[in-house]
Structures are given as structure tokens and as C-alpha cells.
Design a protein around this motif. Structure first.
Motif, PDB file in Angstrom:
ATOM      1  N   PHE A  98       0.709  -1.271   0.176  1.00  0.00           N
ATOM      2  CA  PHE A  98       0.017  -0.079  -0.019  1.00  0.00           C
ATOM      3  C   PHE A  98       0.883   1.344   0.093  1.00  0.00           C
ATOM      4  O   PHE A  98       0.410   2.277  -0.601  1.00  0.00           O
ATOM      5  N   TYR A  99       1.969   1.429   0.747  1.00  0.00           N
ATOM      6  CA  TYR A  99       2.789   2.319   1.003  1.00  0.00           C
ATOM      7  C   TYR A  99       3.846   2.539  -0.158  1.00  0.00           C
ATOM      8  O   TYR A  99       4.462   3.675   0.082  1.00  0.00           O
ATOM      9  N   ALA A 128       4.321  10.109  -6.277  1.00  0.00           N
ATOM     10  CA  ALA A 128       4.934   8.757  -6.100  1.00  0.00           C
ATOM     11  C   ALA A 128       5.774   8.774  -4.888  1.00  0.00           C
ATOM     12  O   ALA A 128       7.001   8.399  -4.884  1.00  0.00           O
ATOM     13  N   GLU A 129       5.086   9.039  -3.884  1.00  0.00           N
ATOM     14  CA  GLU A 129       5.805   8.915  -2.488  1.00  0.00           C
ATOM     15  C   GLU A 129       5.823   7.704  -1.984  1.00  0.00           C
ATOM     16  O   GLU A 129       4.882   6.653  -1.928  1.00  0.00           O
ATOM     17  N   ASN A 130       7.236   7.440  -1.455  1.00  0.00           N
ATOM     18  CA  ASN A 130       7.317   5.952  -0.571  1.00  0.00           C
ATOM     19  C   ASN A 130       7.091   6.499   0.970  1.00  0.00           C
ATOM     20  O   ASN A 130       8.057   7.210   1.504  1.00  0.00           O
ATOM     21  N   TRP A 131       6.138   6.238   1.343  1.00  0.00           N
ATOM     22  CA  TRP A 131       5.564   6.697   2.747  1.00  0.00           C
ATOM     23  C   TRP A 131       6.280   5.977   3.779  1.00  0.00           C
ATOM     24  O   TRP A 131       6.426   6.877   4.935  1.00  0.00           O
ATOM     25  N   LEU A 132       6.842   4.879   3.829  1.00  0.00           N
ATOM     26  CA  LEU A 132       7.768   4.239   4.823  1.00  0.00           C
ATOM     27  C   LEU A 132       9.149   4.841   4.955  1.00  0.00           C
ATOM     28  O   LEU A 132       9.963   4.627   5.903  1.00  0.00           O
ATOM     29  N   SER A 133       9.540   5.489   3.700  1.00  0.00           N
ATOM     30  CA  SER A 133      10.932   6.112   3.480  1.00  0.00           C
ATOM     31  C   SER A 133      11.188   7.528   4.013  1.00  0.00           C
ATOM     32  O   SER A 133      12.026   8.094   4.060  1.00  0.00           O
TER      33      SER A 133
END
Length: 202
Positions: A98-99, A128-133
């Protein structure tokens, strides 16, 4: 014995091969004066406060909502309990997907962006965000799966407690003109108050 050994090890530069040296309070001093330790402590406190604000309250609200649903209660209970049946590894990979940059969250945001650009003539760019990073969103991103997986079992516990409230009390409140919020405030929440306190302490 393990507790005593662990206490001794706290004052040692411990080595499993046997080259252990006494260092006194050096281990404690190293931790207390370490910026990494205090940063970790701050993140832990922040996580705890966020969980208490959202994760603790969510099952109570869900149970109150389900108790007022006229039909399909068993279906909704099953749906909300399903995440707790899933393996932790499955939940981890599911939310990791999801993230991701092409995950569901970014896809939903991009649909809103496309809609806004098409209808209102805005010029928002695709996300195009990588939410966990991202350090600003990583903590919340780690918190949401925990809340999602724990909401169902907690909800069932509160629902079982709400079932012990006699229907006569609700009927008397309705006759007196109480709405849903009145029944929740004056009947439902006081009836599960002790359970809420026990869970809060836990």
C-alpha cells in the motif's frame, strides 16, 4: 536466577566467550548521555501517544457504531475481525505494498489529482511517495497497520460488554426522547466504563 544474572550483566562489558569485564556504571552513563537513546525514547513516547489517541479509541467507537446497526451485525463483525486472523507477515507485506511508490495510497491520491486537474483545471503533479521512507510519515505509516489489525478483537470485547446492558434501559431512553448520542453518552459509555479503564491500564 535469570533476573540476577541480567542485573550483573548490566554492570559488565559482557562477552559470551568469557572475556567479561566489570565496567560499573559505564553502560548506564553511555545510554543516558547518548543522543540516539533520547531520540528513540522520544519516538517511542510519540508512538505511544498516537496509539492511545487513535488505536485505543477506535475499537470503542467501532463497537458503539456496530451496536446501533439495525441489520448485518454478524457480517460486519466478521469483516472487522478478519485482519486479526491474518498472519503478521501477510499484514506487513500487504501494507508495505500500500505504501510503495505505486501502491494503493498513491493511486487513490493520483485519482483525486487527475479529477481535480480535469474538472477544476489545476496543475497538480502525480504523487509517487514512498511513505515508509519519508521520516515525516514513517511513524504514522507503521501505526496504521497496528490499529487496523487490533481494532476487530477489541471491538468484539466492547460489543460483548454492550450486550449486557438491558434493552429496557435503551427503550426508556428512547421514550424520554434520547437520540443516539444521548444513549451513547448516558447509557453505553457508563456501562463499559470499567472495561475501558482496565484496557487503558493494560
Amino acid at each position: 536466577w535469570p533476573l540476577a544474572r541480567g542485573t550483573l550483566m548490566a554492570f559488565q562489558d559482557y562477552n559470551v566467550r568469557g572475556f567479561t569485564e566489570w565496567v560499573g556504571l559505564e553502560n548506564f552513563a553511555m545510554v543516558l548521555f547518548s543522543p540516539d537513546f533520547w531520540h528513540s525514547m522520544g519516538v517511542s513516547l510519540k508512538y505511544t501517544m498516537l496509539y492511545m489517541c487513535f488505536g485505543f479509541v477506535a475499537p470503542i467507537i467501532l463497537a458503539l457504531l456496530l451496536s446501533e446497526v439495525p441489520r448485518g451485525k454478524i457480517l460486519f463483525r466478521t469483516i472487522y475481525y478478519l485482519p486479526s486472523v491474518l498472519s503478521g507477515v501477510v499484514v506487513m507485506f500487504l501494507w508495505k505494498g500500500f505504501y510503495g511508490p505505486h501502491g494503493m495510497i498513491n493511486q487513490l491520491i493520483n485519482k483525486l489529482v487527475s479529477f481535480s486537474n480535469g474538472v477544476f483545471g489545476t496543475t497538480f503533479s502525480a504523487v509517487a511517495e514512498n511513505w515508509l521512507s519519508n521520516p515525516d510519515t514513517a511513524l504514522l505509516a507503521c501505526l496504521l497497520p497496528t490499529i487496523w489489525a487490533g481494532m476487530g478483537p477489541g471491538c468484539l470485547i466492547y460489543l460483548a460488554a454492550l450486550k449486557t446492558v438491558p434493552d429496557d434501559i435503551y427503550e426508556a431512553a428512547e421514550i424520554d426522547g434520547a437520540g443516539i448520542l444521548g444513549k451513547v453518552r448516558h447509557i453505553a459509555l457508563p456501562s463499559i466504563r470499567m472495561l475501558v479503564i482496565i484496557n487503558f491500564i493494560g
